[in-house]
Design a protein around this motif. Structure first.
Motif, short mmCIF file in Angstrom:
data_model
loop_
_atom_site.label_atom_id
_atom_site.label_comp_id
_atom_site.label_asym_id
_atom_site.label_seq_id
_atom_site.Cartn_x
_atom_site.Cartn_y
_atom_site.Cartn_z
N LEU A 54 -25.42 46.05 -22.22
CA LEU A 54 -24.71 45.64 -21.02
C LEU A 54 -24.40 46.85 -20.14
CD1 LEU A 54 -22.18 43.14 -22.64
CD2 LEU A 54 -24.25 42.58 -21.35
N ASP A 55 -24.50 48.03 -20.71
CA ASP A 55 -24.27 49.28 -19.99
C ASP A 55 -25.27 50.30 -20.52
OD1 ASP A 55 -23.20 51.09 -18.26
OD2 ASP A 55 -21.20 51.12 -19.15
N ALA A 56 -25.59 51.27 -19.72
CA ALA A 56 -26.56 52.29 -20.11
C ALA A 56 -25.85 53.61 -20.41
CB ALA A 56 -27.58 52.51 -19.00
N TYR A 72 -35.18 51.31 -20.83
CA TYR A 72 -35.74 50.03 -20.39
C TYR A 72 -35.14 49.64 -19.03
CZ TYR A 72 -38.03 48.65 -24.79
OH TYR A 72 -38.85 48.55 -25.88
N HIS A 73 -35.97 49.01 -18.22
CA HIS A 73 -35.48 48.45 -16.96
C HIS A 73 -34.86 47.08 -17.22
CE1 HIS A 73 -37.29 51.69 -14.71
NE2 HIS A 73 -38.47 51.45 -15.26
N ASP A 74 -34.11 46.58 -16.24
CA ASP A 74 -33.39 45.32 -16.40
C ASP A 74 -34.31 44.17 -16.80
OD1 ASP A 74 -31.01 46.50 -15.86
OD2 ASP A 74 -30.93 45.89 -13.77
N ILE A 77 -34.90 44.49 -20.44
CA ILE A 77 -33.68 44.40 -21.26
C ILE A 77 -33.19 42.96 -21.38
CG2 ILE A 77 -31.20 44.89 -21.20
CD1 ILE A 77 -31.85 47.71 -20.39
N ALA A 78 -33.24 42.20 -20.30
CA ALA A 78 -32.66 40.86 -20.29
C ALA A 78 -33.24 39.95 -21.38
CB ALA A 78 -32.80 40.22 -18.92
N PRO A 79 -34.57 39.83 -21.51
CA PRO A 79 -35.10 38.96 -22.58
C PRO A 79 -34.82 39.50 -23.97
CG PRO A 79 -36.89 40.06 -21.41
CD PRO A 79 -35.66 40.32 -20.64
N LEU A 80 -34.80 40.82 -24.12
CA LEU A 80 -34.50 41.42 -25.43
C LEU A 80 -33.05 41.12 -25.82
CD1 LEU A 80 -35.33 43.32 -27.78
CD2 LEU A 80 -34.48 45.22 -26.40
N ARG A 81 -32.15 41.28 -24.86
CA ARG A 81 -30.73 41.00 -25.10
C ARG A 81 -30.51 39.52 -25.44
NH1 ARG A 81 -28.32 43.49 -20.57
NH2 ARG A 81 -28.84 41.63 -19.39
N ASN A 82 -31.21 38.64 -24.72
CA ASN A 82 -31.05 37.21 -24.94
C ASN A 82 -31.58 36.78 -26.31
OD1 ASN A 82 -32.49 34.26 -24.49
ND2 ASN A 82 -30.49 34.42 -23.51
#
Length: 220
Positions: A54-56, A72-74, A77-82
């Motif tokens: 959520l923060d870099a 990683y770019h957003d 990151i988003a699918p990995l986080r999800n």
């Protein structure tokens, strides 16, 4: 499973520079249940946000399941986080206008799942936290402990490998807090890796390992 090397986080304004995390080195193995403790403002939530992508970090290396992710770019990151991460927050973050089951389904909206699959997975998650009989209720009709169980169901609905919990019992009385930690222990026993920020020594003692922070630095 989670590896941080020489991680720093600096917040800057036009006139002030704040070192929130200083040279953090952390290794959480698959299947561990780890707690993070320290005084207010010591960097606990910042550390959890960095682990949760959520923060870099301002500096250092972050690995999740062997993948170096700090650069990683957003969009990556988003699918990995999800897929990999589930989040539980102290203040629940439920949407009051949505029913319990609709709140739990939210993380699945960002996956290629059908409405029927989302509903089945949400029902399964609510059953795990003992709220099958509250699926059609709304958050305002629930107690604090029930709201937190809904938040846990939402965190686990996508079957993440890692659960990050930020003061999950902070707004609850001791009885409800014990219920929540029991659920987290059960999830851990069934394979989830959990990192939990807490202010409660009794809760921390029920985890495998304690990490202490003071002024952004690990206390060894």
């Amino acid at each position: 499973m989670i590896k941080l090397q020489n991680v720093e986080k600096i917040y800057r304004t036009s006139s002030i520079e704040t070192l929130a995390l200083n040279n953090i080195n952390l290794n959480v193995k698959k299947g561990e249940f780890v707690s993070i403790m320290g005084p207010s403002g010591c960097g606990k939530s910042t550390l959890l946000n960095i682990i949760g992508l959520l923060d870099a970090p301002s500096k250092g290396i972050i690995e999740l399941d062997g993948q170096k992710v700090e650069t990683y770019h957003d969009k990556a990151i988003a699918p990995l986080r999800n897929k990999m991460l589930g989040f539980i927050f102290q203040s629940f973050h439920l949407i009051n206008d949505l029913s319990v089951i609709d709140n739990v389904e939210i993380p699945l909206l960002y996956r290629s799942t059908t409405a029927r699959q989302r509903r089945e997975l949400a029902e399964e998650a609510l059953e795990k936290v003992g709220l099958s009989n509250r699926m059609k209720h709304f958050p305002k009709q629930l107690s604090g402990g029930q709201k937190q169980r809904v938040a846990i169901a939402r965190a686990i609905v996508g079957k993440p490998e890692i659960i990050l919990a930020d003061e999950p019992t902070g707004n609850l009385d001791s009885a409800m807090g014990n219920e929540i930690i029991n659920i987290l222990q059960s999830l851990n026993e069934n394979g989830a890796t959990i990192v939990m920020v807490t202010h409660d020594d009794a809760m921390a003692k029920r985890t495998h390992r304690l990490i202490r922070l003071f002024d952004g630095t690990q206390v060894l």
